[in-house]
Design a protein around this motif. Structure first.
Motif, PDB file in Angstrom:
ATOM      1  N   THR A  62      -0.813  12.362   1.197  1.00  0.00           N
ATOM      2  CA  THR A  62       0.080  12.215   0.262  1.00  0.00           C
ATOM      3  C   THR A  62      -0.016  10.501  -0.207  1.00  0.00           C
ATOM      4  OG1 THR A  62       1.469  13.558   1.523  1.00  0.00           O
ATOM      5  CG2 THR A  62       2.772  11.875   0.149  1.00  0.00           C
ATOM      6  N   ASP A  63      -0.224   9.642   0.926  1.00  0.00           N
ATOM      7  CA  ASP A  63      -0.427   8.307   0.620  1.00  0.00           C
ATOM      8  C   ASP A  63      -1.846   7.843  -0.260  1.00  0.00           C
ATOM      9  OD1 ASP A  63       1.672   7.835   1.987  1.00  0.00           O
ATOM     10  OD2 ASP A  63       0.592   7.195   4.056  1.00  0.00           O
ATOM     11  N   LEU A  64      -2.730   8.735  -0.047  1.00  0.00           N
ATOM     12  CA  LEU A  64      -3.822   8.437  -0.697  1.00  0.00           C
ATOM     13  C   LEU A  64      -3.438   8.719  -2.440  1.00  0.00           C
ATOM     14  CD1 LEU A  64      -6.923  10.175   1.137  1.00  0.00           C
ATOM     15  CD2 LEU A  64      -6.508   7.721   0.339  1.00  0.00           C
ATOM     16  N   VAL A  65      -2.689   9.770  -2.554  1.00  0.00           N
ATOM     17  CA  VAL A  65      -2.235  10.135  -3.982  1.00  0.00           C
ATOM     18  C   VAL A  65      -1.363   9.114  -4.295  1.00  0.00           C
ATOM     19  CG1 VAL A  65      -1.472  12.186  -5.316  1.00  0.00           C
ATOM     20  CG2 VAL A  65      -2.957  12.640  -3.213  1.00  0.00           C
ATOM     21  N   ILE A  66      -0.464   8.735  -3.567  1.00  0.00           N
ATOM     22  CA  ILE A  66       0.469   7.676  -4.171  1.00  0.00           C
ATOM     23  C   ILE A  66      -0.393   6.456  -4.581  1.00  0.00           C
ATOM     24  CG2 ILE A  66       2.149   5.905  -3.103  1.00  0.00           C
ATOM     25  CD1 ILE A  66       3.500   8.307  -1.528  1.00  0.00           C
ATOM     26  N   THR A  67      -1.303   6.200  -4.105  1.00  0.00           N
ATOM     27  CA  THR A  67      -2.082   5.003  -4.231  1.00  0.00           C
ATOM     28  C   THR A  67      -2.562   5.187  -5.868  1.00  0.00           C
ATOM     29  OG1 THR A  67      -2.949   4.644  -1.908  1.00  0.00           O
ATOM     30  CG2 THR A  67      -4.187   3.484  -3.712  1.00  0.00           C
ATOM     31  N   CYS A  68      -3.044   6.397  -6.021  1.00  0.00           N
ATOM     32  CA  CYS A  68      -3.646   6.751  -7.417  1.00  0.00           C
ATOM     33  C   CYS A  68      -2.534   6.563  -8.370  1.00  0.00           C
ATOM     34  CB  CYS A  68      -4.241   8.315  -7.534  1.00  0.00           C
ATOM     35  SG  CYS A  68      -5.523   8.333  -6.340  1.00  0.00           S
ATOM     36  N   LEU A  69      -1.535   7.048  -8.164  1.00  0.00           N
ATOM     37  CA  LEU A  69      -0.411   7.030  -8.869  1.00  0.00           C
ATOM     38  C   LEU A  69       0.302   5.564  -9.373  1.00  0.00           C
ATOM     39  CD1 LEU A  69       1.105   9.311 -10.351  1.00  0.00           C
ATOM     40  CD2 LEU A  69       2.738   9.375  -8.348  1.00  0.00           C
ATOM     41  N   GLU A  70      -0.205   4.512  -8.766  1.00  0.00           N
ATOM     42  CA  GLU A  70       0.189   3.241  -8.944  1.00  0.00           C
ATOM     43  C   GLU A  70       1.829   3.237  -9.106  1.00  0.00           C
ATOM     44  OE1 GLU A  70      -2.473   1.144 -11.125  1.00  0.00           O
ATOM     45  OE2 GLU A  70      -4.247   1.585 -10.094  1.00  0.00           O
ATOM     46  N   PRO A  71       2.710   3.454  -8.358  1.00  0.00           N
ATOM     47  CA  PRO A  71       3.856   3.473  -8.606  1.00  0.00           C
ATOM     48  C   PRO A  71       4.517   2.123  -9.115  1.00  0.00           C
ATOM     49  CG  PRO A  71       3.618   4.611  -6.703  1.00  0.00           C
ATOM     50  CD  PRO A  71       2.473   3.873  -6.931  1.00  0.00           C
ATOM     51  N   LYS A  72       5.521   1.980 -10.140  1.00  0.00           N
ATOM     52  CA  LYS A  72       6.112   0.639 -10.315  1.00  0.00           C
ATOM     53  C   LYS A  72       7.456   0.900 -10.177  1.00  0.00           C
ATOM     54  CE  LYS A  72       2.186  -1.003 -12.266  1.00  0.00           C
ATOM     55  NZ  LYS A  72       1.299   0.011 -12.036  1.00  0.00           N
ATOM     56  N   PRO A  73       8.486  -0.237  -9.708  1.00  0.00           N
ATOM     57  CA  PRO A  73       9.838  -0.059  -9.460  1.00  0.00           C
ATOM     58  C   PRO A  73      10.489   0.437 -10.842  1.00  0.00           C
ATOM     59  CG  PRO A  73       8.933  -2.317  -8.776  1.00  0.00           C
ATOM     60  CD  PRO A  73       7.798  -1.331  -9.494  1.00  0.00           C
TER      61      PRO A  73
END
Ligand SMILES: C[S@@+](CC[C@H](N)C(=O)[O-])C[C@H]1O[C@@H](n2cnc3c(N)ncnc32)[C@H](O)[C@@H]1O
Length: 281
Positions: free
Chosen positions: A58-69
């Motif tokens: 999950t964390d690897l995919v979150i990194t790809c998503l580059e979520p912004k506030p």
């Protein structure tokens, strides 16, 4: 090569609602810690337990998503909300999750509420092939191991493209076919597709081309086939340990077919697994 069936979503919803002939979804959840996806292991010496290895993925995919506030992100095929909860816990974003399983909606809502995240999480029973959202209403999307279930992947990509704003990021984890597909490999792939409700699987090249045709520029592909292999072995062992329970509530032939197909996944080189990162043009 693309393998697609013309079936609808009924078998997938039944599987995840836990009402199929193999009532596996609930068992998987308790064995696997809520994430309905594969784990990530660094190498063969890495003996991290599955609940941690799945969070790693999950964390690897979150990194790809580059979520912004403040971003509003779409979780396509959200399962019981565990990945969304992880995303919400680590980033100040909003998440809307959709799943074809009614039962999962309730479970995902309960999970978000229990984690004190309900004000930023919304879960809906919806078909990703017909998303109930206006055009350009999300800042990003991810699909963790859900695309392969879709009867028509092109249709899902068209919908995803429609609901995303320009420059949004899309992250996908999915199975891909690694060719050449020998007779034995093809037989395993067919068994996996039949057992796990896999309706769309293709080579990576075809995947990338399909994304391009729907206004997505692929920015990175990470082949993590070797890192997820262990899942097949651990999951098959876990299922075997509760086989009697599964058989008591279900169908012995199907239970055994599922255990065997899961174990075979770990030894079938034709079955690859990738994380795809893309940006909506
Ligand atoms: C393997 S589970 C992954 C769940 C979650 N992403 C995770 O990683 O824990 C596949 C998910 O895709 C969902 N799904 C399958 N077909 C779908 C469709 N047509 N529309 C929406 N969700 C779908 C299932 O209901 C399930 O939640």
């Amino acid at each position: 090569m693309t393998i697609e069936t013309s079936d609808g979503n009924n078998d997938v919803a039944t599987f995840y609602n836990g009402t199929g002939t193999v009532p596996l979804a609930g068992k998987l959840r308790s064995m696997w810690g809520g994430n309905l996806h594969l784990g990530y292991w660094h190498d063969t010496d890495d003996d991290t337990p599955p609940d941690v290895a799945t969070e790693r993925l999950t964390d690897l995919v979150i990194t790809c998503l580059e979520p912004k506030p403040g971003q509003r992100l779409l979780d396509i095929g959200c399962g019981v909300g565990k990945p969304a909860t992880r995303l919400l816990t680590t980033h100040p974003v909003q998440v809307v999750g959709i799943t074809i399983s009614e039962a999962q909606v309730d479970q995902a809502r309960a999970r978000a509420a229990d984690s004190g995240l309900a004000d930023r999480a919304r879960f809906e029973h919806a078909d990703a092939m017909l998303m109930p959202f206006p055009d350009a209403s999300f800042d990003g999307a991810w699909a963790l191991e859900s695309m392969f279930h879709m009867p028509d992947r092109a249709q899902v990509l068209a919908e995803t493209s429609r609901v995303l704003r320009g420059q949004s990021r899309l992250a996908i984890t999915d199975f891909v076919l690694r060719t050449p597909l020998g007779t034995a490999g093809k037989a395993v792939v067919d068994r996996m597709c039949a057992t796990f409700g896999i309706h769309s699987i293709s080579t990576l090249d075809e995947y990338v081309e399909q994304l391009g045709a729907h206004d997505f520029a692929v920015t990175n592909v990470r082949d993590i086939s070797d890192n997820v292999l262990r899942t097949g072995i651990l999951l098959a062992d876990a299922m075997e340990s509760v086989r009697e329970q599964l058989v008591a509530n279900g169908n012995a032939t199907e239970v055994d077919a599922m255990i065997n197909a899961t174990r075979e996944f770990a030894t079938t080189a034709e079955f690859g697994y990738v994380i795809i990162s893309a940006v909506r043009n």
